[in-house]
Design an enzyme around this catalytic site. Sequence first.
Site, PDB file in Angstrom:
ATOM      1  N   ASP A   1      99.460  71.534  64.191  1.00 13.12           N
ATOM      2  CA  ASP A   1      99.255  71.345  65.644  1.00 13.12           C
ATOM      3  C   ASP A   1      98.770  72.715  66.264  1.00 13.12           C
ATOM      4  O   ASP A   1      98.937  73.188  67.387  1.00 13.12           O
ATOM      5  CB  ASP A   1     100.873  71.171  66.124  1.00 13.12           C
ATOM      6  CG  ASP A   1     101.093  70.022  65.282  1.00 13.12           C
ATOM      7  OD1 ASP A   1     100.460  68.987  65.269  1.00 13.12           O
ATOM      8  OD2 ASP A   1     102.345  69.833  65.123  1.00 13.12           O
TER       9      ASP A   1
ATOM     10  N   HIS B   1      95.667  64.808  65.794  1.00 15.27           N
ATOM     11  CA  HIS B   1      94.713  65.901  66.144  1.00 15.27           C
ATOM     12  C   HIS B   1      94.347  65.180  67.620  1.00 15.27           C
ATOM     13  O   HIS B   1      93.870  64.057  67.695  1.00 15.27           O
ATOM     14  CB  HIS B   1      93.620  66.013  65.387  1.00 15.27           C
ATOM     15  CG  HIS B   1      93.775  66.492  64.021  1.00 15.27           C
ATOM     16  ND1 HIS B   1      93.044  66.859  62.990  1.00 15.27           N
ATOM     17  CD2 HIS B   1      94.982  66.797  63.621  1.00 15.27           C
ATOM     18  CE1 HIS B   1      93.716  67.317  62.220  1.00 15.27           C
ATOM     19  NE2 HIS B   1      94.971  67.366  62.266  1.00 15.27           N
TER      20      HIS B   1
HETATM   21  P1  GDP Z   1      96.297  69.655  66.127  1.00 13.38           P
HETATM   22  O1  GDP Z   1      97.210  68.824  65.050  1.00 13.38           O
HETATM   23  O2  GDP Z   1      95.979  70.814  65.363  1.00 13.38           O
HETATM   24  O3  GDP Z   1      94.926  68.894  66.172  1.00 13.38           O
HETATM   25  O4  GDP Z   1      96.688  69.975  67.264  1.00 13.38           O
HETATM   26  P2  GDP Z   1      97.724  68.761  68.046  1.00 13.38           P
HETATM   27  O5  GDP Z   1      96.562  68.010  68.711  1.00 13.38           O
HETATM   28  O6  GDP Z   1      98.640  68.141  67.493  1.00 13.38           O
HETATM   29  O7  GDP Z   1      98.328  69.795  69.395  1.00 13.38           O
HETATM   30  C1  GDP Z   1      97.665  70.685  70.127  1.00 13.38           C
HETATM   31  C2  GDP Z   1      97.853  70.143  71.574  1.00 13.38           C
HETATM   32  O8  GDP Z   1      97.701  71.277  72.371  1.00 13.38           O
HETATM   33  C3  GDP Z   1      97.118  69.078  72.004  1.00 13.38           C
HETATM   34  O9  GDP Z   1      98.083  68.538  72.964  1.00 13.38           O
HETATM   35  C4  GDP Z   1      95.954  69.586  72.601  1.00 13.38           C
HETATM   36  O10 GDP Z   1      95.592  68.977  73.751  1.00 13.38           O
HETATM   37  C5  GDP Z   1      96.504  70.858  73.291  1.00 13.38           C
HETATM   38  N1  GDP Z   1      95.629  72.077  73.191  1.00 13.38           N
HETATM   39  C6  GDP Z   1      94.864  72.441  72.339  1.00 13.38           C
HETATM   40  N2  GDP Z   1      94.273  73.693  72.732  1.00 13.38           N
HETATM   41  C7  GDP Z   1      94.855  74.019  73.830  1.00 13.38           C
HETATM   42  C8  GDP Z   1      94.689  75.215  74.890  1.00 13.38           C
HETATM   43  O11 GDP Z   1      94.089  76.313  74.669  1.00 13.38           O
HETATM   44  N3  GDP Z   1      95.873  75.265  75.871  1.00 13.38           N
HETATM   45  C9  GDP Z   1      96.587  74.141  76.046  1.00 13.38           C
HETATM   46  N4  GDP Z   1      97.399  74.259  77.035  1.00 13.38           N
HETATM   47  N5  GDP Z   1      96.710  73.300  75.302  1.00 13.38           N
HETATM   48  C10 GDP Z   1      95.682  72.994  74.082  1.00 13.38           C
HETATM   49  P1  IMO Z   2      98.427  68.231  62.218  1.00 17.91           P
HETATM   50  O1  IMO Z   2      97.313  67.668  61.075  1.00 17.91           O
HETATM   51  C1  IMO Z   2     102.650  69.262  62.144  1.00 17.91           C
HETATM   52  C2  IMO Z   2     105.213  68.400  58.478  1.00 17.91           C
HETATM   53  C3  IMO Z   2     106.208  67.398  58.882  1.00 17.91           C
HETATM   54  C4  IMO Z   2     107.085  67.632  57.688  1.00 17.91           C
HETATM   55  C5  IMO Z   2     106.436  68.003  56.447  1.00 17.91           C
HETATM   56  C6  IMO Z   2     106.168  66.999  55.461  1.00 17.91           C
HETATM   57  O2  IMO Z   2      98.760  67.320  63.036  1.00 17.91           O
HETATM   58  O3  IMO Z   2      98.636  69.476  62.197  1.00 17.91           O
HETATM   59  P2  IMO Z   2     104.762  64.508  55.612  1.00 17.91           P
HETATM   60  O4  IMO Z   2     105.018  63.391  56.497  1.00 17.91           O
HETATM   61  O5  IMO Z   2     103.430  65.078  55.531  1.00 17.91           O
HETATM   62  O6  IMO Z   2     105.391  64.248  54.135  1.00 17.91           O
HETATM   63  O7  IMO Z   2     105.741  65.462  56.313  1.00 17.91           O
HETATM   64  O8  IMO Z   2     105.207  68.169  57.088  1.00 17.91           O
HETATM   65  N1  IMO Z   2     103.800  67.702  58.823  1.00 17.91           N
HETATM   66  C7  IMO Z   2     103.368  68.108  60.159  1.00 17.91           C
HETATM   67  N2  IMO Z   2     103.675  69.234  61.145  1.00 17.91           N
HETATM   68  N3  IMO Z   2     101.577  68.808  62.114  1.00 17.91           N
HETATM   69  C8  IMO Z   2     101.000  68.024  61.328  1.00 17.91           C
HETATM   70  O9  IMO Z   2      99.872  67.492  61.108  1.00 17.91           O
HETATM   71  C9  IMO Z   2     101.893  67.688  60.121  1.00 17.91           C
HETATM   72  N4  IMO Z   2     101.789  66.999  58.988  1.00 17.91           N
HETATM   73  C10 IMO Z   2     102.810  66.909  58.197  1.00 17.91           C
HETATM   74  O10 IMO Z   2     106.700  67.462  59.965  1.00 17.91           O
HETATM   75  O11 IMO Z   2     107.898  68.716  58.186  1.00 17.91           O
HETATM   76 MG    MG Z   3      99.016  67.663  65.286  1.00 17.19          MG
END
Ligand code: GDP
Ligand code: IMO
Ligand code: MG
Length: 429
Positions: free
Chosen positions: A13, A41
Amino acid sequence: MPATVLVGLQWGDEGKGKITDFMAGMANAVVRFQGGANAGHTVEFGSSRFKFHQIPSGMLHKGVTGIIANGSVVDPEGLLSEMEGVESRGFDLSKLYISDRAHIVMPYHKQLDGAEEALRGANALGTTKRGIGPCYADKSARLGFRINELLKPDALRQKLEFVCRVKNAYASALSLDVDIDAGAIYESMLKYSGAITEHARDTTGMINSMMARGRKLLFEGAHGIMLDIDHGNYPFVTSSNTVAGDAYASSGMSPRHPIRPFGVLKAYSTRVGAGPFPTELSDTVGEHLALKGMEVGTTTGRPRRCGWLDLFAARHAIMVSGVREVALTKLDVLSGIDRLKVAVGYEYDGRKLRDYPADASTAYSVRPVYREFRGWNDQLDEGMKRYADLPQAAKTYISFIEKFLDVSARIISVGHTRDRTIVRGKISI
Ligand code: GDP
Ligand code: IMO
Ligand code: MG
């Protein structure tokens, strides 16, 4: 021309979706090479928001090919419904290809994921319950089903009978509340097999041929390196390798083609699920990060645990991935915090650790060594277009990170949407 491999440097994340989308505008193809529907994502532009689980995040750009490579595990029903959602919003997914070698997440993988978590009780890992662990376990145990098997229904049916017998025996030995019906699973597989196999290809050949022709490939890592099955906080990890080098094995790209690992680092830390988190905060700063950063799991909706940036962990992630360039994300979330801290080391048993601990129980008991910085009050999400526009305190924070990690922060992200992105110098892939 090296293929860019984008990886998260923390526990997931970090904003990989946003940065993948940003870079995909320059790419011919975006490749997801590991993980499955456990990923979440986010991509935002204007008032549109997309949450990708299995589809590569770069596919909103016209003409970009999307590849789900062999190292991924595919939940067919989830993928088809995700595709339907994206297509219904006017985007073309005819160039989305799924490796015929990728493994299929079966309904019993999801059931077993939940049942095994329940069995662990207080020691549950906090998985996403998307069947990831059981599916990769079956891949290694050679009990898995690959996409190409959908093309041979008779053999599929026979193998299903055997595998379901094994799974039911396992479930009943552990008194798990799981009942697996091979016939029902077969019928449901027949329903989606056509729609999936229409997108199935030998993506290994496709990737190597694109590289040989000088095409620009962007590999999109999932989950973050601290969740890597070998290099993360085992067992509080996911079930695949998330390091940049895995782009080779999990896509079949020949090592004769170079890669350029590119890290995504959030300006603070978050973690979803169980596991060590030395810089975790349970005070008002933690609340600030959770609220301002809107730190809620993209896949499961669980609140994310929040804490200070952990550069000791990030240095480990960078070492195992060879990252020299990073995108620093969510810097805007730090606005309004008086004093900022970053962990620059861990102490364990009164001693400073040289290397990141392999053992989760050690990581649980370390004491982070912090370095403090002055914060800033300026809101960064309005009108910040150039690096020079950032407050001096933010620049000092960034410079320290660059120096400590020996990386260049090529991209600074100061908001959710594509336009809230500061690029330093010229960036290409
Ligand atoms: P990922 O799994 O690495 O793709 O990240 P996620 O999408 O799960 O979580 C990142 C969150 O932060 C999402 O809601 C994005 O829209 C948000 N986000 C990404 N970059 C920024 C930033 O620079 N500032 C803020 N405030 N939010 C961001
Ligand atoms: P993105 O791609 C955050 C974490 C789960 C759990 C551990 C194992 O959005 O960054 P799983 O279901 O993979 O067997 O869970 O890994 N986990 C993540 N945490 N972002 C993710 O994906 C995750 N994918 C798995 O919360 O602790
Ligand atoms: Mg994510």
